[in-house]
Design a protein around this motif. Structure first.
Motif, PDB file in Angstrom:
ATOM      1  N   TRP A   1       0.836  -1.198   0.000  1.00 53.79           N
ATOM      2  CA  TRP A   1       0.000   0.000   0.000  1.00 53.79           C
ATOM      3  C   TRP A   1       0.873   1.252   0.000  1.00 53.79           C
ATOM      4  N   VAL A   2       1.975   1.212   0.749  1.00 53.21           N
ATOM      5  CA  VAL A   2       2.925   2.329   0.736  1.00 53.21           C
ATOM      6  C   VAL A   2       3.495   2.525  -0.669  1.00 53.21           C
ATOM      7  N   GLY A   3       3.700   1.424  -1.378  1.00 52.83           N
ATOM      8  CA  GLY A   3       4.225   1.509  -2.736  1.00 52.83           C
ATOM      9  C   GLY A   3       3.288   2.179  -3.716  1.00 52.83           C
ATOM     10  N   LEU A   4       2.021   2.347  -3.331  1.00 49.94           N
ATOM     11  CA  LEU A   4       1.057   3.013  -4.221  1.00 49.94           C
ATOM     12  C   LEU A   4       1.148   4.532  -4.148  1.00 49.94           C
ATOM     13  N   ARG A   5       2.011   5.048  -3.271  1.00 53.47           N
ATOM     14  CA  ARG A   5       2.088   6.504  -3.113  1.00 53.47           C
ATOM     15  C   ARG A   5       2.367   7.162  -4.470  1.00 53.47           C
TER      16      ARG A   5
ATOM     17  N   PRO B   1       5.463  11.841  -8.995  1.00 49.81           N
ATOM     18  CA  PRO B   1       5.399  12.442 -10.330  1.00 49.81           C
ATOM     19  C   PRO B   1       6.353  11.755 -11.313  1.00 49.81           C
ATOM     20  N   GLY B   2       5.799  11.401 -12.465  1.00 55.83           N
ATOM     21  CA  GLY B   2       6.615  10.819 -13.523  1.00 55.83           C
ATOM     22  C   GLY B   2       6.880   9.333 -13.377  1.00 55.83           C
ATOM     23  N   ARG B   3       6.381   8.691 -12.314  1.00 57.55           N
ATOM     24  CA  ARG B   3       6.649   7.266 -12.119  1.00 57.55           C
ATOM     25  C   ARG B   3       5.470   6.431 -12.577  1.00 57.55           C
ATOM     26  N   ASP B   4       5.768   5.324 -13.242  1.00 58.39           N
ATOM     27  CA  ASP B   4       4.728   4.389 -13.672  1.00 58.39           C
ATOM     28  C   ASP B   4       4.048   3.779 -12.451  1.00 58.39           C
TER      29      ASP B   4
ATOM     30  N   VAL C   1       0.819  -5.242  -8.094  1.00 59.37           N
ATOM     31  CA  VAL C   1       1.312  -5.934  -6.896  1.00 59.37           C
ATOM     32  C   VAL C   1       0.283  -5.869  -5.777  1.00 59.37           C
ATOM     33  N   PHE C   2      -0.220  -4.666  -5.496  1.00 57.17           N
ATOM     34  CA  PHE C   2      -1.201  -4.542  -4.413  1.00 57.17           C
ATOM     35  C   PHE C   2      -2.460  -5.340  -4.732  1.00 57.17           C
ATOM     36  N   GLY C   3      -2.934  -5.220  -5.980  1.00 58.74           N
ATOM     37  CA  GLY C   3      -4.136  -5.965  -6.361  1.00 58.74           C
ATOM     38  C   GLY C   3      -3.918  -7.467  -6.280  1.00 58.74           C
ATOM     39  N   GLY C   4      -2.742  -7.942  -6.744  1.00 56.62           N
ATOM     40  CA  GLY C   4      -2.461  -9.372  -6.690  1.00 56.62           C
ATOM     41  C   GLY C   4      -2.402  -9.887  -5.268  1.00 56.62           C
ATOM     42  N   LEU C   5      -1.714  -9.151  -4.392  1.00 55.56           N
ATOM     43  CA  LEU C   5      -1.637  -9.576  -2.995  1.00 55.56           C
ATOM     44  C   LEU C   5      -3.003  -9.534  -2.315  1.00 55.56           C
ATOM     45  N   LEU C   6      -3.804  -8.535  -2.669  1.00 56.34           N
ATOM     46  CA  LEU C   6      -5.147  -8.443  -2.093  1.00 56.34           C
ATOM     47  C   LEU C   6      -5.993  -9.649  -2.494  1.00 56.34           C
ATOM     48  N   VAL C   7      -5.949 -10.008  -3.782  1.00 55.73           N
ATOM     49  CA  VAL C   7      -6.732 -11.150  -4.253  1.00 55.73           C
ATOM     50  C   VAL C   7      -6.236 -12.445  -3.610  1.00 55.73           C
TER      51      VAL C   7
ATOM     52  N   GLY D   1       5.821  -7.257  -1.315  1.00 55.95           N
ATOM     53  CA  GLY D   1       5.317  -6.025  -0.718  1.00 55.95           C
ATOM     54  C   GLY D   1       6.425  -5.055  -0.411  1.00 55.95           C
ATOM     55  N   ALA D   2       7.547  -5.578   0.100  1.00 52.18           N
ATOM     56  CA  ALA D   2       8.673  -4.702   0.434  1.00 52.18           C
ATOM     57  C   ALA D   2       9.314  -4.120  -0.820  1.00 52.18           C
ATOM     58  N   ALA D   3       9.331  -4.884  -1.903  1.00 53.05           N
ATOM     59  CA  ALA D   3      10.005  -4.432  -3.129  1.00 53.05           C
ATOM     60  C   ALA D   3       9.370  -3.171  -3.699  1.00 53.05           C
ATOM     61  N   VAL D   4       8.026  -3.122  -3.732  1.00 53.79           N
ATOM     62  CA  VAL D   4       7.373  -1.954  -4.318  1.00 53.79           C
ATOM     63  C   VAL D   4       7.379  -0.758  -3.369  1.00 53.79           C
ATOM     64  N   ALA D   5       7.702  -0.990  -2.091  1.00 58.42           N
ATOM     65  CA  ALA D   5       7.812   0.120  -1.149  1.00 58.42           C
ATOM     66  C   ALA D   5       9.249   0.620  -1.023  1.00 58.42           C
ATOM     67  N   ASP D   6      10.202  -0.128  -1.569  1.00 57.40           N
ATOM     68  CA  ASP D   6      11.607   0.261  -1.466  1.00 57.40           C
ATOM     69  C   ASP D   6      11.874   1.504  -2.329  1.00 57.40           C
ATOM     70  N   PRO D   7      12.759   2.407  -1.872  1.00 55.92           N
ATOM     71  CA  PRO D   7      13.046   3.620  -2.654  1.00 55.92           C
ATOM     72  C   PRO D   7      13.555   3.338  -4.059  1.00 55.92           C
ATOM     73  N   SER D   8      14.191   2.178  -4.272  1.00 57.08           N
ATOM     74  CA  SER D   8      14.758   1.875  -5.591  1.00 57.08           C
ATOM     75  C   SER D   8      13.700   1.532  -6.631  1.00 57.08           C
ATOM     76  N   ILE D   9      12.425   1.407  -6.222  1.00 59.00           N
ATOM     77  CA  ILE D   9      11.386   1.072  -7.197  1.00 59.00           C
ATOM     78  C   ILE D   9      11.261   2.169  -8.257  1.00 59.00           C
TER      79      ILE D   9
END
Length: 474
Positions: free
Chosen positions: A50-54, A57-60, A67-73, A233-241
């Motif tokens: 969920w943090v990764g959904l923040r 600007p300019g990021r895909d 990821v969030f949708g897949g984990l939720l399902v 979950g951690a990967a999409v919240a990491d700054p390197s995403i």
């Protein structure tokens, strides 16, 4: 990396460690409690994702949403399965469908990462994917298929297992290639590689567990899946995403002999293994041949298309370089001669040629340097282009000489050129002024290109001499 980013990575690392311990504890619980432990650890992955959904600007945002949708399902399926076991002491295919759907979302997120990061190396990414698929095809032929046949697993579930393994290995090969060409390590990319490896291990373990249904699987594979969800979950919240979702460095697509050998082996090894099985009287897995072909063939076609496009771009670039001046981008002397000869091929054509030579260019070049001289030539080219009509051609003849071909006459063009070049040029932070001597010749029937240019050159020198002569005294 900033202090805040470092703290976030530290928190995420601690989360993954705690989730790993929780996954191990889960598999040690009694079978009736295990689904709830699975649900608890799995649901924790929703927080970092969920943090990764923040919004950035300019990021895909497609990959984080997937990821969030897949984990939720997946967690909805786990909750459904836990409720079923609690109330009915059994588990239906419905919860499995949720989990498979969520896993597909995570796989699509990995493919999105490959596309976003590997756009500059399409050929290399496709090659890596094909090699990965070829390796798992060989593994399937030699080991996995025989194990599944021995357990009596239905053909449909065999096909689904095979398709998932092919997708995982193809995506894994592509991600490894994307990471290898990165100029510096990208933690999020490496995390997704770990996720795919864990998923592959769990799927292979489940396949080799000699179970007749995918609803029954080794307990340790549940722990592996849970760890994979936590890392996701951690990967999409990491700054390197942010870096992982930007295009990587462009790579020249070189189809070397070694790569061709690997590709040929990857594509041909499964049919060869199947042929050996046929010759030795064993059962040939036609499902493998059909599914692998349906997966590899589109990749190979895209690969061929990418090579074809690259060749066309290279041919256009070479053709442009051969016909244009590298500094100004104008047609060069060779291209000018071709166009002039083509124009003169019409007996009725009487084109006008203007031979322009800059006055004072050498002094600017000597005083301010060659880079300033190059900048001046580029600016002169732009002003000459602004003076002509669409049917005319401006070419750089050499040095500070330009030739203009006007198929339909050049009324007023010499005056426009002189006025355009009267304005000072800004080069190397200074105002520079140059003049121009223009020789004008109108071709007559029977003239060839060399003759017309020679006459225009003579007219230019006559104009230059006239500019140098002092005005007569009154």
């Amino acid at each position: 990396m900033t202090v805040d980013a470092g703290r976030r990575r530290l928190v995420l690392s601690a989360y993954v460690l705690v989730a790993t311990v929780g996954a191990i504890i889960t598999v040690l619980l009694p079978p009736t409690l295990r689904p709830f432990g699975y649900l608890l650890v799995g649901a924790s992955s929703l927080v970092p994702s969920w943090v990764g959904l923040r919004p950035v600007p300019g990021r895909d945002r497609v990959a984080p949403v997937l990821v969030f949708g897949g984990l939720l399902v997946i967690n909805v399926g786990s909750l459904f399965g836990a409720v079923q076991i609690d109330f009915t002491a059994s588990r239906s295919q419905a919860s499995l469908l949720f989990i498979m759907g969520g896993a597909l979302g995570l796989l699509l997120a990995a493919l999105r990462l490959v596309w976003m990061r590997g756009r500059g190396d399409i050929g290399g990414v496709l090659d890596a994917a094909v090699i990965g698929i070829g390796l798992v095809g060989l593994l399937w032929t030699l080991v996995l298929h025989r194990a599944l046949v021995a357990t009596g697993l239905p053909a449909g579930q065999q096909a689904a297992t095979l398709f998932m393994l092919l997708c995982l290995t193809g995506s894994l090969g592509a991600l490894i290639r994307v990471e290898l060409i990165s100029e510096r390590p990208v933690v999020a990319l490496r995390a997704f590689i770990v996720i795919l490896v864990l998923s592959l291990i769990a799927n292979l373990g489940q396949t080799l567990a000699h179970t007749t249904t995918v609803l029954v699987r080794p307990a340790w594979s549940d722990a592996v899946y849970l760890i994979a969800y936590a890392v996701t979950g951690a990967a999409v919240a990491d700054p390197s995403i942010d870096a992982a979702l930007r295009s990587g460095p462009p790579v020249r697509d070189r189809l070397t002999t070694a790569r061709l050998i690997f590709l040929g082996a990857a594509i041909g090894i499964t049919p060869i293994a199947a042929a050996v099985e046929q010759l030795t009287g064993q059962t040939v897995d036609m499902v493998l041949l059909a599914i692998e072909t349906s997966v590899v063939l589109p990749l190979v076609m895209v690969r061929i298309g990418a090579l074809s496009s690259q060749r066309e771009r290279a041919e256009r670039a070479f053709a442009h370089q051969a016909a244009h001046d590298a500094l100004t981008g104008l047609p060069n002397r060779s291209q000018l001669l071709d166009r002039l000869e083509t124009t003169l091929a019409d007996p009725a054509a009487t084109p006008t040629v203007l031979f322009c030579d800059l006055d004072g260019f050498k002094s600017v070049n000597d005083r301010l340097g060659h880079q300033a001289g190059d900048s001046l030539l580029q600016q002169v080219s732009a002003r000459l282009l602004a003076c002509i009509r669409p049917t005319d051609t401006v070419a750089r003849y050499g040095g500070d000489e330009f030739v203009i071909l006007c198929p339909d006459g050049a009324d007023g063009l010499p005056d426009r050129i002189e006025r355009a070049l009267d304005e000072p040029f800004l080069v190397a932070g200074e105002a520079a002024t140059v003049g121009v001597s223009v020789g004008v010749v109108r071709a007559t029937p029977g003239m060839d290109a060399d003759t017309v240019l020679r006459h225009a050159d003579d007219a230019m020198y006559a104009a230059k001499s006239a500019r140098r002569e002092p005005a007569p005294l009154c």
